[in-house]
Design an enzyme around this catalytic site. Structure first.
Site, short mmCIF file in Angstrom:
data_model
loop_
_atom_site.label_atom_id
_atom_site.label_comp_id
_atom_site.label_asym_id
_atom_site.label_seq_id
_atom_site.Cartn_x
_atom_site.Cartn_y
_atom_site.Cartn_z
N LYS A 13 0.84 -1.22 0.00
CA LYS A 13 0.00 0.00 0.00
C LYS A 13 0.86 1.26 0.00
O LYS A 13 0.63 2.19 -0.76
CB LYS A 13 -0.91 0.04 1.24
CG LYS A 13 -1.83 -1.14 1.40
CD LYS A 13 -2.68 -0.99 2.65
CE LYS A 13 -1.90 -1.01 3.95
NZ LYS A 13 -1.19 -2.27 4.24
N ARG A 88 -9.13 1.69 9.02
CA ARG A 88 -8.62 0.38 9.40
C ARG A 88 -9.74 -0.52 9.93
O ARG A 88 -9.53 -1.68 10.22
CB ARG A 88 -7.66 0.59 10.53
CG ARG A 88 -6.23 0.13 10.54
CD ARG A 88 -5.69 -0.45 9.34
NE ARG A 88 -4.39 -1.01 9.59
CZ ARG A 88 -3.25 -0.38 9.37
NH1 ARG A 88 -3.22 0.83 8.90
NH2 ARG A 88 -2.12 -1.00 9.63
N ARG A 127 11.84 -6.14 4.44
CA ARG A 127 11.65 -4.69 4.35
C ARG A 127 12.64 -3.96 5.26
O ARG A 127 12.90 -4.39 6.38
CB ARG A 127 10.23 -4.30 4.75
CG ARG A 127 10.06 -2.79 4.83
CD ARG A 127 8.65 -2.32 4.83
NE ARG A 127 7.88 -2.80 5.96
CZ ARG A 127 6.60 -2.54 6.13
NH1 ARG A 127 5.96 -1.83 5.22
NH2 ARG A 127 5.96 -3.01 7.17
N ARG A 160 11.71 -2.62 10.94
CA ARG A 160 10.70 -2.07 11.85
C ARG A 160 10.42 -3.05 12.97
O ARG A 160 10.33 -4.26 12.74
CB ARG A 160 9.40 -1.80 11.07
CG ARG A 160 9.19 -0.35 10.75
CD ARG A 160 8.09 -0.12 9.75
NE ARG A 160 6.79 -0.65 10.09
CZ ARG A 160 5.70 -0.50 9.35
NH1 ARG A 160 5.76 0.19 8.22
NH2 ARG A 160 4.55 -1.02 9.70
N ARG A 171 -0.47 -9.00 13.29
CA ARG A 171 -1.04 -7.94 12.44
C ARG A 171 -1.93 -8.53 11.36
O ARG A 171 -2.96 -7.94 11.00
CB ARG A 171 0.09 -7.12 11.80
CG ARG A 171 0.78 -6.22 12.81
CD ARG A 171 2.10 -5.70 12.30
NE ARG A 171 1.99 -4.85 11.15
CZ ARG A 171 3.01 -4.52 10.35
NH1 ARG A 171 4.21 -5.02 10.60
NH2 ARG A 171 2.83 -3.74 9.34
P1 AP5 Z 1 4.95 -1.64 1.73
O1 AP5 Z 1 4.60 -0.77 0.58
O2 AP5 Z 1 5.81 -1.05 2.81
O3 AP5 Z 1 3.64 -2.34 2.32
P2 AP5 Z 1 2.43 -1.73 3.15
O4 AP5 Z 1 1.19 -2.38 2.65
O5 AP5 Z 1 2.46 -0.23 3.14
O6 AP5 Z 1 2.81 -2.32 4.57
P3 AP5 Z 1 2.75 -1.70 6.03
O7 AP5 Z 1 3.40 -2.69 6.93
O8 AP5 Z 1 3.32 -0.30 6.07
O9 AP5 Z 1 1.25 -1.67 6.24
P4 AP5 Z 1 0.53 -1.74 7.55
O10 AP5 Z 1 -0.80 -1.42 7.08
O11 AP5 Z 1 0.63 -2.94 8.37
O12 AP5 Z 1 1.36 -0.66 8.44
P5 AP5 Z 1 1.05 0.85 8.83
O13 AP5 Z 1 2.31 1.58 8.80
O14 AP5 Z 1 -0.14 1.37 8.10
O15 AP5 Z 1 5.67 -2.97 1.14
C1 AP5 Z 1 6.13 -3.99 2.02
C2 AP5 Z 1 7.47 -4.54 1.50
O16 AP5 Z 1 7.25 -5.23 0.26
C3 AP5 Z 1 8.51 -3.44 1.20
O17 AP5 Z 1 9.79 -3.92 1.54
C4 AP5 Z 1 8.38 -3.21 -0.30
O18 AP5 Z 1 9.59 -2.75 -0.87
C5 AP5 Z 1 7.99 -4.61 -0.81
N1 AP5 Z 1 7.08 -4.55 -1.96
C6 AP5 Z 1 6.07 -3.68 -2.17
N2 AP5 Z 1 5.42 -3.94 -3.32
C7 AP5 Z 1 6.05 -5.05 -3.84
C8 AP5 Z 1 5.84 -5.83 -5.03
N3 AP5 Z 1 4.85 -5.54 -5.91
N4 AP5 Z 1 6.63 -6.90 -5.23
C9 AP5 Z 1 7.63 -7.21 -4.34
N5 AP5 Z 1 7.89 -6.50 -3.21
C10 AP5 Z 1 7.09 -5.44 -2.97
O19 AP5 Z 1 0.56 0.63 10.34
C11 AP5 Z 1 1.44 0.21 11.36
C12 AP5 Z 1 0.68 0.19 12.67
O20 AP5 Z 1 0.20 1.51 12.99
C13 AP5 Z 1 -0.56 -0.70 12.71
O21 AP5 Z 1 -0.25 -2.05 13.00
C14 AP5 Z 1 -1.37 -0.02 13.82
O22 AP5 Z 1 -0.88 -0.37 15.10
C15 AP5 Z 1 -1.07 1.46 13.61
N6 AP5 Z 1 -2.07 2.12 12.74
C16 AP5 Z 1 -1.84 2.70 11.54
N7 AP5 Z 1 -2.97 3.21 11.04
C17 AP5 Z 1 -3.95 2.94 11.93
C18 AP5 Z 1 -5.35 3.20 11.97
N8 AP5 Z 1 -5.98 3.84 10.95
N9 AP5 Z 1 -6.05 2.77 13.06
C19 AP5 Z 1 -5.44 2.13 14.06
N10 AP5 Z 1 -4.12 1.83 14.09
C20 AP5 Z 1 -3.38 2.25 13.03
#
Ligand code: AP5
Length: 213
Positions: A13, A88, A127, A160, A171
């Site tokens: 994402k 979320r 990552r 991370r 998660r």
């Molecule tokens: P990446 O693009 O980083 O993936 P992502 O979907 O953004 O993953 P996140 O872990 O950031 O999502 P998340 O939703 O769990 O975390 P968030 O920060 O929102 O890609 C992942 C890896 O794959 C990278 O190394 C990339 O290079 C590689 N890659 C990408 N595309 C690829 C492809 N096509 N092919 C091969 N490799 C590829 O949230 C973290 C925490 O914050 C949550 O757990 C929660 O505690 C809190 N939080 C955040 N938002 C909320 C909310 N709205 N409500 C409550 N808690 C929240």
């Protein structure tokens, strides 16, 4: 254009949201990045959020919703934005929809980046994230030019805390229970678009731009 990115943790994402933001000239708003910046700066919000994030749990809506609504009310969001990590759960989606409806607006697209769980652990353990600017890399798929150093700002790259395999498993469970229902929520609204997130990232982006136009 107002876009929501959906998908499991590690589906890509954030990667796609940054590319969309660059292409369409709209801000990329990641609630995860906002929390991580607060943790880094030692704020009260960061201290509260960290406990939940390190366990793979969602940060409570009381801490999340106002933060997001304040952010999208800022001037740079007047032509739209791409939301990454919000909503979320259904209550967050409903609050956002109500806030937008009050201003005669709505979300245009909810883009679901589909990646099966079996691919996720590998992606997350590979990552690396920059402690300075938040740029993300993958040790195999998207390596930095110099190992362990961010191409953009030169700061150190780290695994991370919540990308360790046991936390990723938690998660994923939270995702299936609380976030996946949003797919049906946006399908019913007629704005859900799905892309295969297992393709190389440029191909995923091409599929998304064909949808967004
Ligand atoms: P990446 O693009 O980083 O993936 P992502 O979907 O953004 O993953 P996140 O872990 O950031 O999502 P998340 O939703 O769990 O975390 P968030 O920060 O929102 O890609 C992942 C890896 O794959 C990278 O190394 C990339 O290079 C590689 N890659 C990408 N595309 C690829 C492809 N096509 N092919 C091969 N490799 C590829 O949230 C973290 C925490 O914050 C949550 O757990 C929660 O505690 C809190 N939080 C955040 N938002 C909320 C909310 N709205 N409500 C409550 N808690 C929240």
């Amino acid at each position: 254009m107002k876009i929501i990115m959906l998908g499991a943790p590690g589906a890509g994402k954030g990667t796609q949201a940054k590319m969309i933001a660059d292409r369409y000239g709209i801000p990329h708003i990641s609630t995860g990045d906002i929390f991580r910046a607060n943790i880094k700066n030692g704020t009260k919000l960061g201290k509260e959020a960290k406990g939940y994030m390190d366990q793979g749990l969602l940060v409570p809506d009381e801490l999340t919703v106002k933060l997001l609504l304040d952010r999208v009310a800022q001037e740079d969001c007047s032509d739209g934005y791409v939301l990454d990590g919000f909503p979320r759960n259904i209550p967050q989606a409903e609050v956002l929809d109500r806030a937008l409806a009050d201003q005669g607006e709505r979300i245009d697209y909810a883009v679901d980046v589909e990646v099966a769980d079996r691919h996720i652990i590998n992606r997350m353990s590979g990552r690396r994230a920059c402690v300075g600017c938040g740029a993300t890399y993958h040790i195999v798929n998207v390596p930095p030019k110099k190992e362990g150093i961010c191409d953009v700002c030169g700061e150190a790259l780290i695994l991370r805390e919540d990308d360790r395999p046991d936390t990723v498993t938690k998660r994923l469970a939270v995702y299936h229970e609380q976030t996946q229902p949003l797919i049906d929520y946006y399908k019913e609204k007629g704005i859900l678009k799905s892309v295969d997130g297992t393709m190389p990232m440029e191909e995923v982006f091409d599929a998304i731009t064909r949808i967004l136009g």
